[in-house]
Structure formats: C-alpha cells, structure tokens
Design a protein around this motif. Structure first.
Motif, PDB file in Angstrom:
ATOM      1  N   ASP A   1       8.448  16.111  40.646  1.00 29.88           N
ATOM      2  CA  ASP A   1       8.539  16.856  39.384  1.00 29.88           C
ATOM      3  C   ASP A   1       7.906  16.009  38.284  1.00 29.88           C
ATOM      4  O   ASP A   1       7.602  14.833  38.497  1.00 29.88           O
ATOM      5  CB  ASP A   1       9.996  17.180  39.058  1.00 29.88           C
TER       6      ASP A   1
ATOM      7  N   PHE B   1      11.369  14.744  46.632  1.00 32.71           N
ATOM      8  CA  PHE B   1      11.442  15.097  45.211  1.00 32.71           C
ATOM      9  C   PHE B   1      10.040  15.020  44.640  1.00 32.71           C
ATOM     10  O   PHE B   1       9.276  14.108  44.978  1.00 32.71           O
ATOM     11  CB  PHE B   1      12.347  14.108  44.460  1.00 32.71           C
TER      12      PHE B   1
ATOM     13  N   ARG C   1      19.652  12.400  40.070  1.00 32.56           N
ATOM     14  CA  ARG C   1      20.529  13.572  40.254  1.00 32.56           C
ATOM     15  C   ARG C   1      20.189  14.287  41.557  1.00 32.56           C
ATOM     16  O   ARG C   1      21.077  14.690  42.311  1.00 32.56           O
ATOM     17  CB  ARG C   1      20.378  14.541  39.077  1.00 32.56           C
ATOM     18  N   LYS C   2      18.889  14.447  41.836  1.00 34.75           N
ATOM     19  CA  LYS C   2      18.474  15.154  43.055  1.00 34.75           C
ATOM     20  C   LYS C   2      18.809  14.347  44.313  1.00 34.75           C
ATOM     21  O   LYS C   2      19.277  14.893  45.317  1.00 34.75           O
ATOM     22  CB  LYS C   2      16.968  15.428  42.985  1.00 34.75           C
ATOM     23  N   MET C   3      18.577  13.027  44.257  1.00 36.95           N
ATOM     24  CA  MET C   3      18.707  12.213  45.467  1.00 36.95           C
ATOM     25  C   MET C   3      20.144  11.721  45.686  1.00 36.95           C
ATOM     26  O   MET C   3      20.512  11.343  46.798  1.00 36.95           O
ATOM     27  CB  MET C   3      17.758  11.006  45.400  1.00 36.95           C
TER      28      MET C   3
ATOM     29  N   MET D   1      16.484  12.427  36.477  1.00 34.86           N
ATOM     30  CA  MET D   1      16.309  13.664  37.259  1.00 34.86           C
ATOM     31  C   MET D   1      16.216  13.346  38.753  1.00 34.86           C
ATOM     32  O   MET D   1      16.800  14.029  39.599  1.00 34.86           O
ATOM     33  CB  MET D   1      15.008  14.377  36.833  1.00 34.86           C
ATOM     34  N   MET D   2      15.462  12.274  39.059  1.00 30.99           N
ATOM     35  CA  MET D   2      15.290  11.882  40.456  1.00 30.99           C
ATOM     36  C   MET D   2      16.633  11.451  41.052  1.00 30.99           C
ATOM     37  O   MET D   2      16.977  11.809  42.176  1.00 30.99           O
ATOM     38  CB  MET D   2      14.260  10.741  40.557  1.00 30.99           C
TER      39      MET D   2
END
Ligand SMILES: [Zn+2]
Length: 306
Positions: A35, A33, A61-63, A58-59
């Motif tokens: 961003d 990740f 949600r992605k991970m 955000m991190m």
C-alpha cells in the motif's frame, strides 16, 4: 525460525508517494502487504518522516507485529561517513540524518539505499537475473531516464561503498558537450544520455522542444536528420560510458532500466558501441532489459534487509 523472520519489510520513498511492502518466503508470488501514502514533501522533512511512520503503522496493523529491521529505498544517497542524505530530489531531505531519525521514530533498524541500488537488487533477487542468469554473482544495474544512476550487487547484496557512492556512474565524466551539471561538475554521463539532456540536444539542433518519445518516433520514420543524430549521440555515448564499468568490474550481467533504457537501439547500436570501447576483442556480457517495471524500487527496498 519464526514465520516473522522470513518476512521482508520495505518502503520505497518517492518524490510524491511512499510505498510499503511485506514479502513472504515465496518472493514475488507471496506479497503479504502492499500500500502507499502521499509523502507530502512540500510540507517539509518532518512531515515526510511522519508519513513514513503512518505507513509503518498500517503495515504493523495488517501483519500483527513489528519487525526489527526495515529496508528503505530513497531518491538520494545516505552518506555513511557523515550520516546524512545527499542528492535527493525532495531537497528538504538533503543534509538530514534520515537513517538515525527514522530509527528513533520507528524504533527499528533501517537499511537504506538509493533507488538505483534497489533496482539492481530487485532485478537480481526477483527479476530478470534470477530468471535468466541464476548463476550470476556480480550484477550491475543502470537506470537511464530523467536521471542516470547505477547500482552494484555482489552475491545478492548491494555494495554501498565507503562513501555510499559505489556504482554511481551517472556523474562520471563522459563528454564536455554535456555542459554543467547540478552536481557541480560538468560533462557527466547524466548530462549526455538522460532523457531531458537528449531532448536538450535535439532542441539545440532544431530549435524544436520535443519529448524523447516524439524524437524517437521521428527517428523511426527515418526523415528527421536531427532525430537520427540524437539517437547516434545516445548509442555512441552509452557504449563509451558503459565500457568504463565493464573494464573495472566486468560484471556477469548488466540490467538497463528507466525510460531511455527501454529504447531498442540501446541493445543493438548501443551494444556495438560498447564493443568498440571495452578492453577486449569481444563482448560476452549480457546487457538486458529488466522485468519488474515500476515495482523494482519497493521490492529492492525489502531485500535490503535480507
Ligand atoms: Zn553530475
């Protein structure tokens, strides 16, 4: 060992942006990740904390999970004695218990260090030291640019010190000609060899306000005596300032970052000047350029939790 436990989460908090990263076990070739969000620092301290929370969400949600620990690199220093921030260029952060506030807000343990420490750590674990000096145990990293900072890494970990100032050579006394510093002292290393202060010196000789890059170009052309004096001031005082570090910790390698650190004469005339001032008849210490560029801050932040 779970997959998650091999991931390193980090945030580099800058003046205008906060950048997040998750690094997998493959290191530099395994970025899971990356961003950024604006810090909106002009809206105050509480807003910065909310922006960091947005980034961590955000991190997550992605991970698909939230780790127990995250590293944060900041422009200033966390004072472990009193638990508050100091020396931040986003001044609304100074005096604030940022580590404790973020731990509460993010429900995670925070490892915090300043940008020079993160730079030194990143170049040690992922950068030039890992590539060229893999057996180095003691690494000193320097940032010479708008400001001057330093960080000490021993056996792959940042040494913060009792008061959070270990490695902070930028505000060692160097020469009275540097004049008053924002830190309250005068003649600091930063006031002599930072970019803005070299520009100020050139201006004092010529009445001409030029950016460092232009002063350097004039020096290279060989026709501008004041530009030559400015470069001599840089390399002479660089050697004097760095000799103090070598005499005290005698590191296995020194990495020089930042815009001023990119000037080639640091590695020729500057090193000759170091030789003049150290307590030894020769200089074995490799003094090298970094290889991670602007990414060192966020990489180093992630390695704070390793
Ligand atoms: Zn100072």
């Amino acid at each position: 060992m779970s997959k998650q436990s091999t991931h390193l989460w980090g945030i580099d908090l800058g003046g205008t942006k906060a950048e997040g990263i998750v690094i997998g076990p493959g290191g530099i070739n395994d970025i899971l990740f990356r961003d950024r969000v604006p810090t909106g620092a002009e809206n105050g301290y509480d807003h910065i904390l909310n922006q960091i929370r947005t980034l961590v969400d955000m991190m997550e949600r992605k991970m698909g999970y939230r780790p127990a620990r995250i590293g944060i690199g900041t422009p200033g220093t966390h004072d472990p004695g009193v638990g508050t921030m100091k020396g931040c260029n986003s001044e609304c952060m100074n005096g604030q218990p940022m580590k404790a506030d973020l731990e509460k807000r993010l429900r995670m343990e925070i490892a915090i260090a300043n940008d020079a420490n993160c730079f030194a750590l990143a170049e040690t674990r992922m950068g030039i030291v890992k590539e060229k000096f893999p057996n180095a145990n003691v690494v000193y990293g320097v940032i010479m640019g708008t400001g001057v900072g330093g960080g000490l890494v021993v056996n792959g970990h940042v040494i913060n010190g009792l008061q959070g100032i270990a490695g902070e050579w930028g505000h060692n006394f160097l020469d009275e000609s540097g004049g008053a510093c924002y830190c309250g002292k005068s003649g600091c290393v930063e006031k002599v060899i930072s970019g803005p202060d070299l520009e100020r010196y050139y201006h004092s000789l010529t009445g001409n306000k030029l950016p460092m890059k232009e002063i350097y170009d004039r020096y290279k052309k060989g026709t501008d005596e004041a530009a030559k004096k400015t470069m001599q001031r840089l390399t002479h005082f660089f050697g004097l300032a760095l000799s103090v570090i070598i005499n005290i910790i005698d590191p296995d390698v020194i990495v020089i970052g930042g815009g001023v650190g990119n000037i080639d004469e640091i590695y020729t005339d500057g090193i000759e000047s170091v030789k003049k001032f150290i307590f030894n008849h020769r200089l074995d210490t490799p003094i090298v350029k970094p290889m991670l560029g602007d990414s060192a801050g966020v990489f180093g932040a992630a390695y704070l939790v390793d």
